[in-house]
Write an enzyme that holds these catalytic residues in place. Structure first.
Site, mmCIF file in Angstrom:
data_model
loop_
_atom_site.group_PDB
_atom_site.id
_atom_site.type_symbol
_atom_site.label_atom_id
_atom_site.label_comp_id
_atom_site.label_asym_id
_atom_site.label_seq_id
_atom_site.Cartn_x
_atom_site.Cartn_y
_atom_site.Cartn_z
ATOM 1 N N ASP A 1 71.296 34.339 32.861
ATOM 2 C CA ASP A 1 70.984 34.047 34.251
ATOM 3 C C ASP A 1 71.821 34.956 35.148
ATOM 4 O O ASP A 1 73.049 35.001 35.035
ATOM 5 C CB ASP A 1 71.279 32.583 34.569
ATOM 6 N N HIS B 1 70.918 34.231 48.894
ATOM 7 C CA HIS B 1 71.510 33.037 48.284
ATOM 8 C C HIS B 1 73.021 33.220 48.154
ATOM 9 O O HIS B 1 73.802 32.317 48.497
ATOM 10 C CB HIS B 1 70.886 32.780 46.915
ATOM 11 N N GLU C 1 66.998 25.615 41.525
ATOM 12 C CA GLU C 1 67.224 27.030 41.808
ATOM 13 C C GLU C 1 65.914 27.769 41.591
ATOM 14 O O GLU C 1 65.394 27.815 40.475
ATOM 15 C CB GLU C 1 68.332 27.614 40.931
ATOM 16 N N GLU D 1 63.824 30.819 40.958
ATOM 17 C CA GLU D 1 64.065 32.117 40.357
ATOM 18 C C GLU D 1 62.776 32.665 39.747
ATOM 19 O O GLU D 1 61.777 31.952 39.574
ATOM 20 C CB GLU D 1 65.124 32.024 39.248
ATOM 21 N N ASP E 1 66.345 26.965 37.367
ATOM 22 C CA ASP E 1 67.583 26.731 36.632
ATOM 23 C C ASP E 1 68.311 25.569 37.294
ATOM 24 O O ASP E 1 69.177 25.758 38.149
ATOM 25 C CB ASP E 1 68.441 27.995 36.626
ATOM 26 N N ARG F 1 75.680 20.523 41.035
ATOM 27 C CA ARG F 1 76.666 21.221 41.864
ATOM 28 C C ARG F 1 78.047 20.588 41.798
ATOM 29 O O ARG F 1 79.060 21.289 41.904
ATOM 30 C CB ARG F 1 76.191 21.242 43.319
ATOM 31 N N GLN G 1 79.590 21.622 38.552
ATOM 32 C CA GLN G 1 79.888 23.046 38.611
ATOM 33 C C GLN G 1 81.172 23.331 39.402
ATOM 34 O O GLN G 1 81.995 24.156 39.007
ATOM 35 C CB GLN G 1 78.715 23.802 39.235
ATOM 36 N N TYR H 1 83.795 25.321 36.865
ATOM 37 C CA TYR H 1 83.423 26.733 36.725
ATOM 38 C C TYR H 1 84.601 27.691 36.706
ATOM 39 O O TYR H 1 84.453 28.834 36.262
ATOM 40 C CB TYR H 1 82.423 27.131 37.814
ATOM 41 N N LYS I 1 74.866 23.713 34.155
ATOM 42 C CA LYS I 1 73.653 24.525 34.063
ATOM 43 C C LYS I 1 72.906 24.359 32.743
ATOM 44 O O LYS I 1 71.699 24.598 32.685
ATOM 45 C CB LYS I 1 74.015 26.006 34.213
ATOM 46 N N THR J 1 66.577 24.219 31.779
ATOM 47 C CA THR J 1 65.971 25.277 32.581
ATOM 48 C C THR J 1 64.469 25.185 32.367
ATOM 49 O O THR J 1 64.011 25.087 31.224
ATOM 50 C CB THR J 1 66.475 26.667 32.153
ATOM 51 N N THR K 1 68.952 32.708 42.041
ATOM 52 C CA THR K 1 68.228 32.036 43.115
ATOM 53 C C THR K 1 67.788 33.028 44.182
ATOM 54 O O THR K 1 68.581 33.843 44.656
ATOM 55 C CB THR K 1 69.110 30.953 43.750
ATOM 56 N N GLU L 1 71.891 25.207 49.836
ATOM 57 C CA GLU L 1 71.803 25.998 51.067
ATOM 58 C C GLU L 1 71.154 25.203 52.195
ATOM 59 O O GLU L 1 71.634 25.192 53.330
ATOM 60 C CB GLU L 1 71.002 27.269 50.810
#
Length: 439
Positions: free
Chosen positions: A137, A144, A209, A211, A243, A247, A250, A254, A263, A267, A370, A384
């Site tokens: 990814d 984004h 997301e 994509e 995906d 949040r 994450q 992360y 994640k 997917t 994204t 967002e």
């Protein structure tokens, strides 16, 4: 750099004797995407979407209507995955497309035989088009990156490396699923900003997301990079990709290695690979790179790729809540925006992925990252749209969302459009959120 050529299969006046194909929003005769389907108790095998029907490639390969590279391609697609077909590269794929276009076109002398190769799509089950050995990814959607970066670094939203190197991470191939699979809300650790210790439980900030998925064709041997001028020949086609992202998980996990449980739980991809050949009329200039931006290093730069490396695809996100379904309401469109908002081309992603000698194999999958607009008209995530949850959106029925609730269904749509050509689509990429398991 060689890109797929425009030929008679793209003729806008071409129509099909399959009536539902003419004027079809996704699958007119100018598209002919590749996928894997099954009907009833029959085994999965390759198929081609034409209107509301699916043409059986296994039967086509035995029909006597195909010869040479076209027959080789159909036979390669006769099994439960398209990996053998993707490995053949563009030549056989194009030959199959041209021959199927002839067979399905209005006035075909072989209509009676081809009718026996068709199944109503509504009676079929669609499967993942390929066995995915590796999934990567990327983070190529610059708006984004800017939109999210401003939430955390208002004065410096882009990190210094963004405009020099495609950013990406290796995802989990085993949890890629075809459109329609349920999205189980993931459990994991999360830590509130004002808390001293983390807690464990269902994600409270589940997100989408928007994509594009890039399907790899022949690929390369380990230790042998794919030059930017050849990268396009290793891209078999595109699909839509969601995906899903937790949040809150994450944000806690992360650092320092990047996304993990936030994640890898799921997917979703749309079931049809819209081939590089079908997309030839919709190739366009890469507009997201500013005139004052740094020029990429030579291994990432090709003039033809800059002129024709982007795709003229309009992407949309729609939501349908439990209440909307109960009340018979149509999905609500959260936004629409162009795929040209990617900062790096698909070829640049392939060239960078392999520049260190990493091998890509037939059926591998790349996510673009994204794709969003600078404003709210077409952002590809709720992170967002809701300003990180601080500004929940209000749906037409009065419901509000900062992030996804159980029962929410998300639908991604894509449509390639260019003046003088028949628009083609990707089919739905959808998933519905189900409650987390109690642990």
């Amino acid at each position: 750099m060689k890109t797929a050529m425009i030929d008679e299969t793209h003729n806008p006046s071409l129509t099909s004797w399959v009536g539902s194909a003419n004027g079809h929003s996704d699958f007119p005769i100018q598209n002919l995407p590749l996928g894997v389907f099954s009907a009833g108790s029959e085994l999965p095998r390759g198929g081609v979407a034409i209107g509301d029907m699916i043409l059986d490639l296994a039967k086509a390969g035995r029909s006597g209507l195909l010869t040479g590279d076209a027959q080789d391609a159909a036979i390669a697609a006769s099994g439960p995955t398209l990996n053998p077909l993707l490995a053949l590269g563009a030549g056989p794929r194009r030959a199959l497309r041209r021959r199927l276009s002839q067979l399905l076109a209005t006035g075909s002398d072989d209509r009676r035989i081809v009718e026996g190769l068709l199944y109503p799509a509504e009676n079929c089950t669609l499967h993942l088009p390929a066995a995915i050995g590796g999934y990567t990814d990327f983070y190529a959607g610059i708006h984004h990156a800017l939109n999210v970066g401003r939430q955390f670094r208002p004065d410096n939203p882009l990190l210094p490396n963004y405009k020099h190197v495609p950013i990406g991470y290796h995802g989990r191939a085993s949890s890629v699923r075809v459109s329609g699979a349920d999205v189980r809300r993931p459990n994991g650790q999360r830590k509130a900003p004002d808390a001293e210790t983390p807690t464990f439980g269902p994600s409270q900030r589940l997100d989408l997301e928007l994509e594009l998925g890039i399907w790899i064709g022949p690929g390369n041997d380990l230790g042998s990079p794919i030059p930017i001028g050849e990268a396009d020949s290793h891209i078999a086609g595109l699909s839509l990709l969601n995906d899903w992202s937790a949040r809150d998980l994450q944000a806690w996990e992360y650092q320092p290695l990047g996304p993990f449980l936030a994640k890898n739980f799921l997917t979703t991809v749309s079931p049809w690979i819209v081939t590089a050949e079908a997309l030839a009329p919709f190739r366009t200039r890469q507009p997201a790179r500013g005139a004052d931006d740094p020029r990429p290093l030579p291994y990432l730069w090709d003039e033809t790729d800059q002129d024709r490396g982007a795709y003229g695809i309009a992407l949309s996100v729609l939501i349908r809540t439990t209440r909307m379904r109960e009340e018979g309401q149509a999905p609500h469109r959260l936004g629409t925006g162009p795929a040209t908002n990617l900062y790096w081309t698909a070829a640049q992603l392939v060239a960078h992925h392999t520049c260190n000698g990493c091998d890509l194999n037939p059926g591998d999958l790349l996510g673009t990252g994204t794709i969003s607009t600078p404003d709210d008209s077409g952002v590809g995530s709720l992170l967002e749209l809701s300003r990180g949850g601080k500004a929940p959106i209000t749906l037409p029925n009065g419901e509000t969302r900062a992030f996804l609730a159980d029962g929410d269904e998300l639908i991604l749509a894509g449509r390639a459009v260019a003046d003088g050509y028949v628009a083609i689509g990707f089919g739905d990429c959808r998933g519905q959120v189900t409650p987390a398991l109690a642990l």
